[in-house]
Design a protein around this motif. Structure first.
Motif, mmCIF file in Angstrom:
data_model
loop_
_atom_site.group_PDB
_atom_site.id
_atom_site.type_symbol
_atom_site.label_atom_id
_atom_site.label_comp_id
_atom_site.label_asym_id
_atom_site.label_seq_id
_atom_site.Cartn_x
_atom_site.Cartn_y
_atom_site.Cartn_z
ATOM 1 N N ASP A 234 0.888 -1.362 0.220
ATOM 2 C CA ASP A 234 0.150 -0.241 -0.048
ATOM 3 C C ASP A 234 0.810 1.088 0.250
ATOM 4 O OD1 ASP A 234 -1.982 -1.465 0.037
ATOM 5 O OD2 ASP A 234 -2.536 -1.659 2.100
ATOM 6 N N ILE A 235 2.259 1.498 0.120
ATOM 7 C CA ILE A 235 3.402 2.656 0.304
ATOM 8 C C ILE A 235 3.092 2.445 -0.808
ATOM 9 C CG2 ILE A 235 5.523 2.864 1.131
ATOM 10 C CD1 ILE A 235 5.475 0.765 3.448
ATOM 11 N N LYS A 236 3.099 4.118 -0.704
ATOM 12 C CA LYS A 236 3.089 5.320 -2.235
ATOM 13 C C LYS A 236 4.531 5.523 -2.592
ATOM 14 C CE LYS A 236 -1.419 6.434 -3.541
ATOM 15 N NZ LYS A 236 -2.352 7.529 -4.230
ATOM 16 N N LYS A 237 4.787 5.129 -3.784
ATOM 17 C CA LYS A 237 6.829 5.372 -4.504
ATOM 18 C C LYS A 237 6.482 5.822 -5.280
ATOM 19 C CE LYS A 237 8.887 1.741 -1.543
ATOM 20 N NZ LYS A 237 10.198 0.956 -2.063
ATOM 21 N N ILE B 69 -4.127 8.506 -11.212
ATOM 22 C CA ILE B 69 -3.305 8.205 -10.953
ATOM 23 C C ILE B 69 -1.974 9.760 -10.392
ATOM 24 C CG2 ILE B 69 -0.765 7.363 -11.992
ATOM 25 C CD1 ILE B 69 -2.600 5.496 -12.983
ATOM 26 N N GLU B 70 -1.500 9.374 -9.623
ATOM 27 C CA GLU B 70 -0.616 11.175 -8.871
ATOM 28 C C GLU B 70 0.562 10.606 -10.199
ATOM 29 O OE1 GLU B 70 1.860 12.560 -5.579
ATOM 30 O OE2 GLU B 70 0.851 11.391 -5.176
ATOM 31 N N ALA B 71 0.756 11.926 -10.738
ATOM 32 C CA ALA B 71 1.880 11.696 -12.383
ATOM 33 C C ALA B 71 2.802 13.412 -11.712
ATOM 34 C CB ALA B 71 1.340 11.605 -13.269
ATOM 35 N N TYR B 72 3.799 13.155 -12.525
ATOM 36 C CA TYR B 72 4.604 14.007 -12.435
ATOM 37 C C TYR B 72 5.250 14.314 -13.799
ATOM 38 C CZ TYR B 72 8.255 18.117 -11.518
ATOM 39 O OH TYR B 72 9.320 18.896 -11.767
ATOM 40 N N LEU B 73 4.932 15.599 -14.560
ATOM 41 C CA LEU B 73 5.973 15.380 -15.900
ATOM 42 C C LEU B 73 6.588 16.838 -16.172
ATOM 43 C CD1 LEU B 73 6.397 14.647 -18.714
ATOM 44 C CD2 LEU B 73 4.230 16.170 -19.958
ATOM 45 N N PRO B 74 8.133 16.723 -15.889
ATOM 46 C CA PRO B 74 8.500 18.532 -16.003
ATOM 47 C C PRO B 74 9.117 18.956 -16.887
ATOM 48 C CG PRO B 74 10.266 15.803 -14.894
ATOM 49 C CD PRO B 74 8.680 15.321 -15.509
ATOM 50 N N LEU B 75 8.391 19.243 -17.096
ATOM 51 C CA LEU B 75 8.217 20.628 -18.615
ATOM 52 C C LEU B 75 9.389 22.030 -18.458
ATOM 53 C CD1 LEU B 75 4.837 20.920 -19.273
ATOM 54 C CD2 LEU B 75 6.019 19.174 -20.024
ATOM 55 N N ILE C 236 11.698 -3.117 -11.348
ATOM 56 C CA ILE C 236 11.223 -1.899 -11.618
ATOM 57 C C ILE C 236 12.099 -1.053 -10.122
ATOM 58 C CG2 ILE C 236 9.111 -0.347 -11.195
ATOM 59 C CD1 ILE C 236 7.667 -2.261 -12.074
ATOM 60 N N ALA C 237 12.600 0.615 -10.647
ATOM 61 C CA ALA C 237 12.656 1.066 -10.513
ATOM 62 C C ALA C 237 12.471 2.599 -9.433
ATOM 63 C CB ALA C 237 13.940 2.087 -11.480
ATOM 64 N N ALA C 238 12.514 2.362 -8.449
ATOM 65 C CA ALA C 238 11.999 3.216 -7.566
ATOM 66 C C ALA C 238 13.151 4.242 -7.001
ATOM 67 C CB ALA C 238 11.517 3.198 -5.967
ATOM 68 N N MET C 239 12.061 5.709 -6.706
ATOM 69 C CA MET C 239 12.867 6.928 -6.814
ATOM 70 C C MET C 239 12.301 7.607 -4.988
ATOM 71 S SD MET C 239 12.745 8.505 -10.097
ATOM 72 C CE MET C 239 13.131 9.957 -9.905
ATOM 73 N N ALA D 272 1.346 2.931 -5.492
ATOM 74 C CA ALA D 272 1.554 1.958 -4.685
ATOM 75 C C ALA D 272 1.882 0.749 -5.506
ATOM 76 C CB ALA D 272 0.261 1.162 -4.054
ATOM 77 N N ARG D 273 2.401 -0.574 -5.508
ATOM 78 C CA ARG D 273 2.535 -1.294 -6.518
ATOM 79 C C ARG D 273 1.914 -1.877 -7.114
ATOM 80 N NH1 ARG D 273 5.910 -6.166 -3.226
ATOM 81 N NH2 ARG D 273 6.921 -4.455 -2.572
#
Length: 173
Positions: free
Chosen positions: A6-9, A32-38, A89-92, A66-67
């Motif tokens: 349940d932990i979001k990464k 879905i929480e997302a980020y697109l650096p512009l 899968i790479a997590a940050m 979450a996974r």
């Protein structure tokens, strides 16, 4: 207590070519929480110039999930795959996304490049006002600033030039 699943990464995901903005919007529309650096850039066409918002890192969008949401992300229009590191899968860490947001909010002009310019490499500037200048990299300070030794003179110069305008000479004379 939250389950590990349940932990979001934050995860970097690879998009289809030039589909970053569409994929980002599709992720948001799914909740879905997302980020697109512009980054704002001045683009020139043959008939005009225009300021446009371009992805800072081509073909990448970042999602905080979450996974168990991984399949839902993969089933999103424009998403190709997750990025893997050492078979997983790479997590940050959250702080890396926060640092990226801070960098984009700063007054500094940023450029992302996959070029790995190293001291000792012979280069030629291939475009812009310094086109044709050849030299040897003494120090690689940033994507925009190089310390070059020009020709055989005993002086070096700090050059502010985009890394995208540099070409390795590879034994050219």
């Amino acid at each position: 207590m939250a389950l590990t699943s349940d932990i979001k990464k934050w995860y970097p995901v690879y998009t289809q070519s030039r589909a970053e903005k569409k994929a980002y919007q599709a992720l948001l529309s799914k909740g879905i929480e997302a980020y697109l650096p512009l980054q704002r850039q001045l683009r020139q066409w043959s008939d005009r110039k225009k300021w446009v918002e371009e992805p800072l890192i081509k073909s990448y969008v970042f999602v905080r999930i979450a996974r168990q949401q991984q399949t839902e992300v993969l089933m999103t229009t424009g998403i190709s795959r997750f990025i893997y590191f050492s078979g997983k899968i790479a997590a940050m860490p959250d702080r890396q996304i926060e640092e990226l947001k801070l960098l984009l909010a700063s007054p500094y002009e940023l450029e992302i490049t996959e070029e790995r310019l190293l001291p000792g490499e012979k280069i030629e500037i291939k475009a812009g006002p310094l086109k044709g200048i050849r030299g040897e990299i003494i120090e690689y300070r940033s994507q925009k600033q190089l310390l070059l030794r020009l020709g055989d003179i005993s002086h070096s110069i700090v050059v502010n030039v985009s890394a995208s305008l540099i070409e390795r000479m590879n034994n050219k004379s």
